[in-house]
Design a protein around this motif. Structure first.
Motif, PDB file in Angstrom:
ATOM      1  N   GLY A   5       0.832  -1.198   0.000  1.00  0.00           N
ATOM      2  CA  GLY A   5       0.000   0.000   0.000  1.00  0.00           C
ATOM      3  C   GLY A   5       0.859   1.236   0.000  1.00  0.00           C
ATOM      4  O   GLY A   5       1.930   1.259   0.592  1.00  0.00           O
ATOM      5  N   GLY A   6       0.390   2.238  -0.685  1.00  0.00           N
ATOM      6  CA  GLY A   6       1.095   3.514  -0.662  1.00  0.00           C
ATOM      7  C   GLY A   6       0.574   4.368   0.470  1.00  0.00           C
ATOM      8  O   GLY A   6      -0.610   4.675   0.539  1.00  0.00           O
ATOM      9  N   GLY A  16       2.851   5.053  -9.368  1.00  0.00           N
ATOM     10  CA  GLY A  16       2.055   5.893 -10.267  1.00  0.00           C
ATOM     11  C   GLY A  16       0.579   5.578 -10.120  1.00  0.00           C
ATOM     12  O   GLY A  16      -0.253   6.457  -9.871  1.00  0.00           O
ATOM     13  N   ASN A  17       0.248   4.306 -10.239  1.00  0.00           N
ATOM     14  CA  ASN A  17      -1.147   3.897 -10.111  1.00  0.00           C
ATOM     15  C   ASN A  17      -1.700   4.237  -8.732  1.00  0.00           C
ATOM     16  O   ASN A  17      -2.866   4.584  -8.595  1.00  0.00           O
ATOM     17  CB  ASN A  17      -1.276   2.389 -10.344  1.00  0.00           C
ATOM     18  N   ALA A  18      -0.838   4.133  -7.724  1.00  0.00           N
ATOM     19  CA  ALA A  18      -1.317   4.340  -6.356  1.00  0.00           C
ATOM     20  C   ALA A  18      -1.869   5.743  -6.181  1.00  0.00           C
ATOM     21  O   ALA A  18      -3.025   5.924  -5.809  1.00  0.00           O
ATOM     22  CB  ALA A  18      -0.193   4.077  -5.362  1.00  0.00           C
ATOM     23  N   TRP A  19      -1.063   6.740  -6.452  1.00  0.00           N
ATOM     24  CA  TRP A  19      -1.547   8.080  -6.095  1.00  0.00           C
ATOM     25  C   TRP A  19      -2.479   8.651  -7.149  1.00  0.00           C
ATOM     26  O   TRP A  19      -3.377   9.425  -6.823  1.00  0.00           O
ATOM     27  CB  TRP A  19      -0.392   9.001  -5.734  1.00  0.00           C
ATOM     28  N   CYS A  20      -2.336   8.236  -8.414  1.00  0.00           N
ATOM     29  CA  CYS A  20      -3.234   8.767  -9.447  1.00  0.00           C
ATOM     30  C   CYS A  20      -4.653   8.253  -9.233  1.00  0.00           C
ATOM     31  O   CYS A  20      -5.627   8.991  -9.399  1.00  0.00           O
ATOM     32  CB  CYS A  20      -2.710   8.418 -10.837  1.00  0.00           C
ATOM     33  N   ASN A  21      -4.774   6.989  -8.856  1.00  0.00           N
ATOM     34  CA  ASN A  21      -6.112   6.480  -8.553  1.00  0.00           C
ATOM     35  C   ASN A  21      -6.650   7.098  -7.272  1.00  0.00           C
ATOM     36  O   ASN A  21      -7.820   7.445  -7.185  1.00  0.00           O
ATOM     37  CB  ASN A  21      -6.081   4.956  -8.430  1.00  0.00           C
ATOM     38  N   GLU A  54      -7.277   4.807  -0.798  1.00  0.00           N
ATOM     39  CA  GLU A  54      -6.006   4.291  -1.276  1.00  0.00           C
ATOM     40  C   GLU A  54      -6.201   3.001  -2.050  1.00  0.00           C
ATOM     41  O   GLU A  54      -7.159   2.268  -1.831  1.00  0.00           O
ATOM     42  CB  GLU A  54      -5.065   4.036  -0.089  1.00  0.00           C
ATOM     43  N   ARG A  55      -5.247   2.748  -2.885  1.00  0.00           N
ATOM     44  CA  ARG A  55      -5.274   1.543  -3.694  1.00  0.00           C
ATOM     45  C   ARG A  55      -4.302   0.558  -3.061  1.00  0.00           C
ATOM     46  O   ARG A  55      -3.349   0.959  -2.412  1.00  0.00           O
ATOM     47  CB  ARG A  55      -4.826   1.905  -5.098  1.00  0.00           C
ATOM     48  N   ALA A  56      -4.543  -0.716  -3.263  1.00  0.00           N
ATOM     49  CA  ALA A  56      -3.567  -1.715  -2.824  1.00  0.00           C
ATOM     50  C   ALA A  56      -3.008  -2.403  -4.058  1.00  0.00           C
ATOM     51  O   ALA A  56      -3.755  -2.749  -4.970  1.00  0.00           O
ATOM     52  CB  ALA A  56      -4.229  -2.735  -1.920  1.00  0.00           C
ATOM     53  N   ASP A 110      -8.972  -1.746  -8.170  1.00  0.00           N
ATOM     54  CA  ASP A 110      -8.560  -0.969  -9.332  1.00  0.00           C
ATOM     55  C   ASP A 110      -9.705  -0.583 -10.263  1.00  0.00           C
ATOM     56  O   ASP A 110      -9.666   0.466 -10.878  1.00  0.00           O
ATOM     57  CB  ASP A 110      -7.497  -1.730 -10.131  1.00  0.00           C
ATOM     58  N   SER A 111     -10.683  -1.447 -10.382  1.00  0.00           N
ATOM     59  CA  SER A 111     -11.804  -1.090 -11.258  1.00  0.00           C
ATOM     60  C   SER A 111     -12.932  -0.560 -10.387  1.00  0.00           C
ATOM     61  O   SER A 111     -14.097  -0.836 -10.626  1.00  0.00           O
ATOM     62  CB  SER A 111     -12.268  -2.320 -12.016  1.00  0.00           C
ATOM     63  N   TYR A 112     -12.562   0.214  -9.379  1.00  0.00           N
ATOM     64  CA  TYR A 112     -13.464   0.670  -8.329  1.00  0.00           C
ATOM     65  C   TYR A 112     -14.839   1.083  -8.859  1.00  0.00           C
ATOM     66  O   TYR A 112     -14.909   1.827  -9.848  1.00  0.00           O
ATOM     67  CB  TYR A 112     -12.820   1.820  -7.582  1.00  0.00           C
ATOM     68  N   ARG A 113     -15.829   0.660  -8.189  1.00  0.00           N
ATOM     69  CA  ARG A 113     -17.268   0.746  -8.436  1.00  0.00           C
ATOM     70  C   ARG A 113     -17.710  -0.349  -9.394  1.00  0.00           C
ATOM     71  O   ARG A 113     -18.819  -0.819  -9.306  1.00  0.00           O
ATOM     72  CB  ARG A 113     -17.696   2.112  -8.974  1.00  0.00           C
ATOM     73  N   GLY A 114     -16.835  -0.757 -10.310  1.00  0.00           N
ATOM     74  CA  GLY A 114     -17.228  -1.808 -11.245  1.00  0.00           C
ATOM     75  C   GLY A 114     -16.660  -3.142 -10.813  1.00  0.00           C
ATOM     76  O   GLY A 114     -16.186  -3.308  -9.686  1.00  0.00           O
TER      77      GLY A 114
END
Lengths: 317, 442
Positions: free
Chosen positions: B160-161, B210-215, B317-319, B392-396
């Motif tokens: 986790g970031g 990159g994916n962590a904070w952009c999401n 946050e993303r994991a 990652d595909s949050y909500r979906g």
């Protein structure tokens, strides 16, 4: 004796069809060429054909696709990143090739003269070409690091010429030119050594004659060296353009197409979309889109530079 | 070669693990319920190849290899573990899947297994057993591991970031702690820049950072890639607000972050170039275990905090999940499954978790009791990375399309193009919308 001759002729049986077939010259030629043809079909035509076919489908990794006609190309037509990769590739190829040829020719001319430790120096020159691309790419990755670049360190901390570190790979134009510089560095030896080989085939008597006629160094270069070098120049140029146009490793290892896709070449974009992105069809379409450019570059180098009449003993118009 | 049965494996495992437990002091007890594992007979002559990402903390590699060796010692199954650079893992897996040959076991990124649903071995029996034995999987682990009720992969951990910062510089900027709201966070970064210790968050095609904070920034503002029905909704006012915020935040960064890949912020932080970043616990780990006394001293000054919460009012946050799967082309699926089970049993997993000092966060709830979370207060912010995270595909739903969007860095590039000034927030959101729709075209 006539009898025996007749009996000899009658005793000789007609050659069987297989022997006759192999005696037939066109067939024999075809058979001799078959192994080479097989290799070409297997390793060149099949992958190329598969690539062209995939470009007409929506195949994804792990899922076979369906025929979608020109859908991939239509989608690419509206894709800003694809067009950026096209202009990047053209720019990259043009600037890097010009740079490689200017510096490579210069280096070849120097190496063609008498210099101390000639063989040693010639061996050294080949180093950038010999080192595996990925290794040199990693070296450049450090040289261009935003925080730990040796160039920035020298300019800022040693010489004090700048206040801030250079952001080599963080802004699009810096990144593009950084990659071009790395590609030129890597490509010079190939051009230099090939042209050096060409230079050494030029007869010294031509220069001697010119010098007796009072030609300057520039005139000797322009009227002897360059025309005599042109055939090999054309071949080297063709190869160099193809290598540069299809370059993948340097860009992928140093920037991976970043920042924000601004250094993607067609080759890296095709890979990015096809393999990590999983869209094999789209990636294939990008790769296929490279073919016309490559054919054009090859045809241009061949006809514009190599096919001069004087090389076949005629006169140029 | 002798074929080992499950029971023999278990007995030998227990014996070895017992020895290991005595050797290592201060280990908390993990509650493992007495559940019968699935019956798997290891194929005779089996050997395994494992492909996994390279380590960011040394323990991740050392103990993983130790555990694999233990497995070989007990079962006689040779295990070859290949470590691959983070960005190169996806292409390798893709090639293996398409060619139908390569590693038997793969530790893949987050939703990557969902691209290969029909090419992987069903792990439902194993996952059910582990879930029952170790207090259940976190819902997020189940989300990543299952598809249509079937386990296609099994998370081994999640990175986790969190905010990683230098406390002394934070104090110098006039703060005691990292603000928990977005405006406060932006002000903090502005002040850090003013005192010459700017923040830096990766904006290159960095798989983890990159994916962590952009999401995070998109989700924090209420934006999302798709809605509950997997309809693309990225081009929304919320996303545009998020992009405006990201741009403002980017103005406070150290130059060069647009080219940063995953290791860049670690290097810059340890070199004292930046005062704050978002990262896993690896920076702290590197400082703590450095051979350089100056860098070791730095560890004292490194602190962690959760990322601020946006208008949506919940952590966003993303994991980065590390998801274990077994390819169906493997000749030794039972050996592979036994290997996965062995690695997840507490005798192996707890030492692994401890050696990673929380870099990989546990997917099984019983490991909340692991000593790693109480050994150092600085580990604590990482304790519930997986529990708190959004997917990652949050909500979906997690599906091949969402995995492909992630692999193509569409969200990262949307944010980066605005930060770089290449596109306005509106243009960037529209471009991302076009790209995502292409992937979601049914």
């Amino acid at each position: 004796m006539a009898v025996s001759a007749t009996s000899f002729g009658a005793g000789r049986s007609e050659p069987i069809w297989l022997v006759r077939l192999f005696d037939w010259k066109p067939f024999l030629i075809f058979m001799c060429m078959l192994p080479a043809l097989g290799l070409l079909l297997l390793f060149l035509t099949y992958p190329l054909g598969l690539g062209v076919w995939l470009a007409f489908t929506d195949t994804q990794i792990g899922r076979s696709g369906e025929f979608v006609g020109l859908w991939n190309y239509e989608s690419l037509w509206h894709d800003r990143i694809f067009w950026m990769s096209v202009t990047n590739t053209l720019l990259y190829t043009f600037v890097a090739t010009v740079g490689k040829f200017a510096l490579g020719l210069w280096l070849a001319l120097i190496l063609n003269n008498y210099i101390p430790f000639k063989s040693f120096v010639r061996a050294i020159v080949l180093i950038p070409w010999i080192v595996p691309t990925v290794l040199s790419a990693i070296a450049f990755w450090w040289i261009y690091d935003p925080q730990f670049s040796i160039i920035s360190y020298v300019l800022v901390d040693v010489l004090g010429w700048r206040d801030t570190y250079i952001d080599f790979l963080g802004t699009p134009w810096n990144a593009r030119f950084s990659l071009i510089a790395a590609n030129i560095w890597r490509g010079i030896p190939f051009v230099a050594i090939c042209l050096l080989a060409g230079l050494q085939t030029i007869s010294p008597s031509l220069y001697e004659a010119a010098m007796i006629d009072g030609a300057t160094a520039w005139q000797r270069f322009w009227h002897i060296t360059l025309p005599m070098l042109l055939p090999i120049l054309a071949v080297v140029l063709t190869f160099s353009v193809i290598f540069t146009f299809t370059d993948f490793q340097l860009v992928y290892a140093i920037t991976r197409g970043g920042p924000v896709n601004s250094t993607h070449l067609m080759a890296t974009l095709a890979f990015q979309r096809a393999i990590p992105g999983g869209q094999l069809g789209e990636g294939a379409a990008i790769a296929v889109a490279m073919i016309p450019f490559l054919v054009a570059a090859t045809v241009f180098s061949y006809f514009a530079l190599a096919n001069r009449k004087w090389q076949q003993g005629g006169r140029d118009d | 070669m002798q074929a080992f049965t499950r029971r023999q494996t278990l007995q030998a495992g227990a014996a070895l693990a017992g020895a290991a437990l005595v050797a290592r002091q201060g280990r908390a007890d993990i509650v493992a319920k007495d559940v019968a594992p699935p019956v798997l007979t290891i194929e005779s002559g089996a050997s395994l190849r494992v492909l996994r990402p390279s380590k960011f903390v040394q323990g991740d590699e050392t103990v993983y290899l130790e555990n694999a060796k233990k497995f070989t010692a007990m079962t006689g199954v040779p295990v070859q573990v290949d470590f691959e650079g983070w960005e190169d893992l996806r292409p390798k897996i893709a090639v293996a899947a398409n060619v139908g040959d390569g590693p038997d076991v793969v530790l893949a990124w987050s939703d990557e297994p969902h691209k290969y649903v029909d090419k992987v071995v069903d792990l439902t029996d194993l996952a059910t057993y582990l879930g029952e034995r170790y207090g259940g999987w976190w819902p997020m682990a189940e989300k990543y591991g299952t598809r249509d009720g079937k386990w296609i992969a099994m998370p081994i951990g999640a990175a986790g970031g969190r905010v990683v910062y230098r406390k002394s510089w934070l104090n110098e900027a006039g703060y005691d702690a990292v603000p928990t709201d977005l405006d406060g966070f932006l002000q903090l970064c502005t002040k850090l820049k003013a005192i010459g210790h700017p923040a830096g968050l990766a904006l290159g095609n960095a798989v983890g950072d990159g994916n962590a904070w952009c999401n995070w920034v998109v989700w924090a503002h209420g934006g999302a890639m798709v809605d509950e029905n997997d309809q693309v909704i990225i081009n929304s006012p919320e996303t545009i607000e998020a992009l405006k915020y990201a741009k403002a935040l980017y103005e406070t960064f150290i130059p060069g972050t647009l080219s940063w890949l995953d290791p860049a912020n670690n290097k810059a932080f340890l070199a004292g170039e930046i005062g704050l970043t978002q990262n896993g616990i690896s920076i702290y780990y590197a400082a703590k275990n450095s051979e350089d006394a100056n860098v070791r001293a730095l560890a004292e000054d490194i602190y962690h905090a959760k990322m601020p919460i946006g208008p949506v009012g919940r952590p966003t946050e993303r994991a980065l999940v590390l998801n274990q799967m077994v390819f169906a082309y493997s000749k030794y699926p039972n050996a592979a499954k036994e290997f996965l089970r062995f690695m997840m049993e507490h005798e192996q997993y707890d030492p692994y978790l401890n050696a990673c000092i929380g870099y990989w966060n546990h997917p099984l709830q019983a490991y909340d009791a692991s000593a790693v979370w109480s050994a150092d207060p600085k580990h604590e912010p990482f304790k519930h990375v997986l529990k708190d995270a959004l997917w990652d595909s949050y909500r979906g739903t997690i599906r091949p399309e969402s995995a492909a969007v992630l692999a193509d860095f569409v969200i990262v590039q949307m944010v980066a193009s605005v930060c770089a000034g290449q596109a306005s927030p509106e243009e960037a959101a529209a471009e991302a919308d076009r790209r995502i729709r292409r992937y979601y075209r049914s």
